[in-house]
Design an enzyme around this catalytic site. Structure first.
Site, PDB file in Angstrom:
ATOM      1  N   ILE A 120       0.870  -1.191   0.000  1.00 34.71           N
ATOM      2  CA  ILE A 120       0.000   0.000   0.000  1.00 34.71           C
ATOM      3  C   ILE A 120       0.896   1.226   0.000  1.00 34.71           C
ATOM      4  O   ILE A 120       1.955   1.219   0.619  1.00 34.71           O
ATOM      5  CB  ILE A 120      -0.931   0.086   1.239  1.00 34.71           C
ATOM      6  CG1 ILE A 120      -0.163  -0.213   2.530  1.00 34.71           C
ATOM      7  CG2 ILE A 120      -2.135  -0.811   1.093  1.00 34.71           C
ATOM      8  CD1 ILE A 120      -0.932   0.138   3.795  1.00 34.71           C
ATOM      9  N   SER A 169      -8.664  -5.441   3.976  1.00 34.31           N
ATOM     10  CA  SER A 169      -8.824  -4.876   5.313  1.00 34.31           C
ATOM     11  C   SER A 169     -10.296  -4.903   5.698  1.00 34.31           C
ATOM     12  O   SER A 169     -11.173  -4.973   4.827  1.00 34.31           O
ATOM     13  CB  SER A 169      -8.329  -3.429   5.275  1.00 34.31           C
ATOM     14  OG  SER A 169      -8.711  -2.743   6.442  1.00 34.31           O
ATOM     15  N   TYR A 182      -7.883   5.546   1.384  1.00 32.36           N
ATOM     16  CA  TYR A 182      -7.464   4.159   1.662  1.00 32.36           C
ATOM     17  C   TYR A 182      -8.664   3.209   1.629  1.00 32.36           C
ATOM     18  O   TYR A 182      -8.627   2.161   0.987  1.00 32.36           O
ATOM     19  CB  TYR A 182      -6.767   4.117   3.029  1.00 32.36           C
ATOM     20  CG  TYR A 182      -6.449   2.726   3.541  1.00 32.36           C
ATOM     21  CD1 TYR A 182      -5.295   2.058   3.119  1.00 32.36           C
ATOM     22  CD2 TYR A 182      -7.282   2.083   4.457  1.00 32.36           C
ATOM     23  CE1 TYR A 182      -5.000   0.781   3.597  1.00 32.36           C
ATOM     24  CE2 TYR A 182      -6.989   0.811   4.937  1.00 32.36           C
ATOM     25  CZ  TYR A 182      -5.844   0.163   4.499  1.00 32.36           C
ATOM     26  OH  TYR A 182      -5.555  -1.094   4.986  1.00 32.36           O
ATOM     27  N   THR A 185      -9.788   2.419  -1.809  1.00 31.24           N
ATOM     28  CA  THR A 185      -8.966   1.463  -2.563  1.00 31.24           C
ATOM     29  C   THR A 185      -9.249   0.030  -2.114  1.00 31.24           C
ATOM     30  O   THR A 185      -9.229  -0.891  -2.919  1.00 31.24           O
ATOM     31  CB  THR A 185      -7.445   1.751  -2.420  1.00 31.24           C
ATOM     32  OG1 THR A 185      -7.014   1.518  -1.066  1.00 31.24           O
ATOM     33  CG2 THR A 185      -7.118   3.175  -2.819  1.00 31.24           C
ATOM     34  N   ILE A 217      -3.339  -4.107  12.783  1.00 27.80           N
ATOM     35  CA  ILE A 217      -2.143  -4.933  12.962  1.00 27.80           C
ATOM     36  C   ILE A 217      -1.005  -4.011  13.410  1.00 27.80           C
ATOM     37  O   ILE A 217      -0.894  -2.880  12.921  1.00 27.80           O
ATOM     38  CB  ILE A 217      -1.770  -5.638  11.627  1.00 27.80           C
ATOM     39  CG1 ILE A 217      -2.974  -6.381  11.029  1.00 27.80           C
ATOM     40  CG2 ILE A 217      -0.581  -6.569  11.818  1.00 27.80           C
ATOM     41  CD1 ILE A 217      -3.557  -7.483  11.868  1.00 27.80           C
ATOM     42  N   ASP A 218      -0.136  -4.536  14.294  1.00 27.46           N
ATOM     43  CA  ASP A 218       0.834  -3.666  14.956  1.00 27.46           C
ATOM     44  C   ASP A 218       2.065  -3.303  14.127  1.00 27.46           C
ATOM     45  O   ASP A 218       3.172  -3.264  14.654  1.00 27.46           O
ATOM     46  CB  ASP A 218       1.269  -4.308  16.284  1.00 27.46           C
ATOM     47  CG  ASP A 218       2.090  -5.581  16.071  1.00 27.46           C
ATOM     48  OD1 ASP A 218       2.295  -5.979  14.895  1.00 27.46           O
ATOM     49  OD2 ASP A 218       2.539  -6.170  17.065  1.00 27.46           O
TER      50      ASP A 218
HETATM   51  N1  LIG Z   1      -1.287  -2.626   9.574  1.00 20.10           N
HETATM   52  C1  LIG Z   1      -2.613  -2.638   9.687  1.00 20.10           C
HETATM   53  O1  LIG Z   1      -3.202  -2.229  10.698  1.00 20.10           O
HETATM   54  C2  LIG Z   1      -3.465  -3.204   8.575  1.00 20.10           C
HETATM   55  C3  LIG Z   1      -4.841  -3.354   8.795  1.00 20.10           C
HETATM   56  C4  LIG Z   1      -5.624  -3.870   7.772  1.00 20.10           C
HETATM   57  C5  LIG Z   1      -5.041  -4.219   6.557  1.00 20.10           C
HETATM   58  N2  LIG Z   1      -3.717  -4.036   6.370  1.00 20.10           N
HETATM   59  C6  LIG Z   1      -3.155  -4.361   5.063  1.00 20.10           C
HETATM   60  O2  LIG Z   1      -1.977  -5.146   5.179  1.00 20.10           O
HETATM   61  C7  LIG Z   1      -1.075  -4.832   4.113  1.00 20.10           C
HETATM   62  C8  LIG Z   1       0.277  -4.493   4.676  1.00 20.10           C
HETATM   63  O3  LIG Z   1       0.155  -3.435   5.604  1.00 20.10           O
HETATM   64  P1  LIG Z   1       1.395  -2.950   6.482  1.00 20.10           P
HETATM   65  O4  LIG Z   1       0.857  -2.278   7.690  1.00 20.10           O
HETATM   66  O5  LIG Z   1       2.349  -4.068   6.627  1.00 20.10           O
HETATM   67  O6  LIG Z   1       2.028  -1.832   5.509  1.00 20.10           O
HETATM   68  P2  LIG Z   1       3.428  -1.079   5.619  1.00 20.10           P
HETATM   69  O7  LIG Z   1       4.198  -1.563   6.803  1.00 20.10           O
HETATM   70  O8  LIG Z   1       3.158   0.379   5.477  1.00 20.10           O
HETATM   71  O9  LIG Z   1       4.199  -1.588   4.317  1.00 20.10           O
HETATM   72  C9  LIG Z   1       3.823  -1.144   3.048  1.00 20.10           C
HETATM   73  C10 LIG Z   1       4.751  -1.786   2.021  1.00 20.10           C
HETATM   74  O10 LIG Z   1       4.413  -1.293   0.726  1.00 20.10           O
HETATM   75  C11 LIG Z   1       5.594  -0.755   0.104  1.00 20.10           C
HETATM   76  N3  LIG Z   1       5.220   0.379  -0.750  1.00 20.10           N
HETATM   77  C12 LIG Z   1       4.761   1.606  -0.363  1.00 20.10           C
HETATM   78  N4  LIG Z   1       4.547   2.389  -1.440  1.00 20.10           N
HETATM   79  C13 LIG Z   1       4.886   1.656  -2.533  1.00 20.10           C
HETATM   80  C14 LIG Z   1       4.918   1.938  -3.928  1.00 20.10           C
HETATM   81  N5  LIG Z   1       4.562   3.124  -4.427  1.00 20.10           N
HETATM   82  N6  LIG Z   1       5.345   0.961  -4.765  1.00 20.10           N
HETATM   83  C15 LIG Z   1       5.728  -0.252  -4.274  1.00 20.10           C
HETATM   84  N7  LIG Z   1       5.719  -0.569  -2.969  1.00 20.10           N
HETATM   85  C16 LIG Z   1       5.304   0.378  -2.098  1.00 20.10           C
HETATM   86  C17 LIG Z   1       6.490  -0.347   1.261  1.00 20.10           C
HETATM   87  O11 LIG Z   1       7.856  -0.396   0.919  1.00 20.10           O
HETATM   88  P3  LIG Z   1       8.694   0.841   0.279  1.00 20.10           P
HETATM   89  O12 LIG Z   1       8.447   2.037   1.131  1.00 20.10           O
HETATM   90  O13 LIG Z   1      10.109   0.327   0.341  1.00 20.10           O
HETATM   91  O14 LIG Z   1       8.198   0.996  -1.120  1.00 20.10           O
HETATM   92  C18 LIG Z   1       6.204  -1.466   2.261  1.00 20.10           C
HETATM   93  O15 LIG Z   1       6.995  -2.600   1.963  1.00 20.10           O
HETATM   94  C19 LIG Z   1      -1.731  -3.686   3.334  1.00 20.10           C
HETATM   95  O16 LIG Z   1      -2.416  -4.185   2.218  1.00 20.10           O
HETATM   96  C20 LIG Z   1      -2.713  -3.105   4.341  1.00 20.10           C
HETATM   97  O17 LIG Z   1      -3.801  -2.470   3.719  1.00 20.10           O
HETATM   98  C21 LIG Z   1      -2.911  -3.536   7.343  1.00 20.10           C
END
Ligand SMILES: NC(=O)c1ccc[n+]([C@@H]2O[C@H](COP(=O)([O-])OP(=O)(O)OC[C@H]3O[C@@H](n4cnc5c(N)ncnc54)[C@H](OP(=O)(O)O)[C@@H]3O)[C@@H](O)[C@H]2O)c1
Ligand SMILES: *[C@@H]1O[C@H](CO)[C@@H](O)[C@H](O)[C@H]1NC(C)=O
Length: 287
Positions: A120, A169, A182, A185, A217-218
């Site tokens: 994302i 999500s 968000y 999407t 998620i943390d």
């Molecule tokens: N954490 C939560 O609370 C939560 C809750 C519900 C759902 N989710 C879902 O779980 C998934 C992962 O979430 P997360 O919290 O682990 O996210 P995160 O820690 O913010 O990681 C996002 C990842 O996407 C990459 N990214 C960002 N912009 C990009 C771009 N323009 N092109 C290619 N890669 C890109 C980032 O790496 P770079 O910066 O190196 O590009 C990073 O590896 C997502 O789909 C999110 O919607 C998360």
């Protein structure tokens, strides 16, 4: 014990057994040598998924924008037991990078068994003040690149009887304040891949689709946004990641993690006013 309580307990037991029985069991060996792409794998849930696939002995291609971080994650994957761990830097907002990543993986791994779409783009946690350009950009990163990659990978997945895993999500099922672009999407993803699921199934395609509904998620990026703003409980990224792997490997359509996201999904339309009240009051907001 009253007879109502007895009936209630008995029904819950029946439901529990039915659910356990109908859930296919996970065979870790099935992932040994599996050819996997994980996007957004430089940090957060994607990074944890890469480590789990590595422990199960898979061949992995990871991608995100930051090459240096990807290199470190890939090295750790090899030390954890991955048969292969390759990385490719890509910007999912670009027109051509999503397809480039799939082509790279198919070529280097000699085919593909799992396409795990998880990345994302960063998005502010605040009220929507009319930033249309950001919304358009986020739609490219969080939605259109998923569509492009899935379509590009489909022939390889057909051949391997592979799986398409979409990380979505609770905000792909239910609306909420402070994350307007968000949430849009994630609704788009659920609509697209939920519909595509029907078509693949009607065509008797070899490819399975899994749509993962996650609660809070943390991960660092999520915690940084909600710290002090909400007291919704956050669940561990490593466990979320493992549940996503298992859902893909057992070819199940849906994952709800943590479990109560399924209850919320079911109840929200029954009691809309109560749900809206609870959502708006789960944030500390003082205008
Ligand atoms: N954490 C939560 O609370 C939560 C809750 C519900 C759902 N989710 C879902 O779980 C998934 C992962 O979430 P997360 O919290 O682990 O996210 P995160 O820690 O913010 O990681 C996002 C990842 O996407 C990459 N990214 C960002 N912009 C990009 C771009 N323009 N092109 C290619 N890669 C890109 C980032 O790496 P770079 O910066 O190196 O590009 C990073 O590896 C997502 O789909 C999110 O919607 C998360
Ligand atoms: C599904 O897999 C079988 C063999 O594994 C293959 O013959 C068939 O062509 C595949 N289906 C599609 C639609 O590619």
């Amino acid at each position: 014990m009253g007879s109502f309580t007895k009936i209630l307990i008995a029904s819950l037991c029946v439901v529990y057994i039915a659910v356990k029985w109908s859930t296919p069991s996970f065979d870790p060996e099935s992932l040994r040598g599996a050819r996997v792409v994980v996007t957004g794998a430089s940090t957060g849930i994607g990074e944890q998924m890469a480590y789990h696939y590595a422990r199960f002995g898979a061949k992995i291609v990871i991608t995100a924008r930051r090459e240096k971080v990807l290199q470190e994650v890939a090295e750790k994957c090899l030390s954890l037991g991955a048969q292969k761990a390759l990385y490719i830097a890509a910007d999912m907002a670009s027109e051509s990078d999503p397809e480039k990543v799939v082509d790279f993986a198919v070529e280097k791994l000699g085919g593909l068994d799992y396409l795990v779409l998880n990345h994302i783009g960063p998005s502010p946690f605040s009220m929507w003040e009319g930033d249309v350009e950001h919304t358009r950009w986020l739609m490219k990163v969080n939605f259109f690149s998923y569509v492009q990659m899935a379509w590009r990978a489909l022939p390889s997945l057909e051949q391997s009887k592979g799986s398409l895993v979409i990380v979505s999500s609770l905000l792909g099922k239910m609306t909420s304040p402070f994350t307007v672009p968000y949430t849009s999407t994630k609704f788009a993803l659920n609509g697209f891949f939920g519909s595509l699921y029907h078509e693949l199934s009607m065509k008797k395609s070899n490819v399975s689709i899994s749509i993962c509904t996650l609660g809070l998620i943390d991960t660092e990026s999520a915690m940084e946004k909600v710290r002090g703003v909400t007291n919704v409980p956050a669940y561990p990224a490593s466990e979320a990641a493992l549940n996503i792997l298992i859902t893909g490997a057992t070819r199940q359509l849906n994952l709800y993690y943590p479990w109560f996201t399924q209850i919320i999904t079911i109840l929200k339309d029954w009691t809309p006013s109560l749900t809206n009240y609870l959502i708006q009051n789960s944030y500390n907001y003082n205008p």
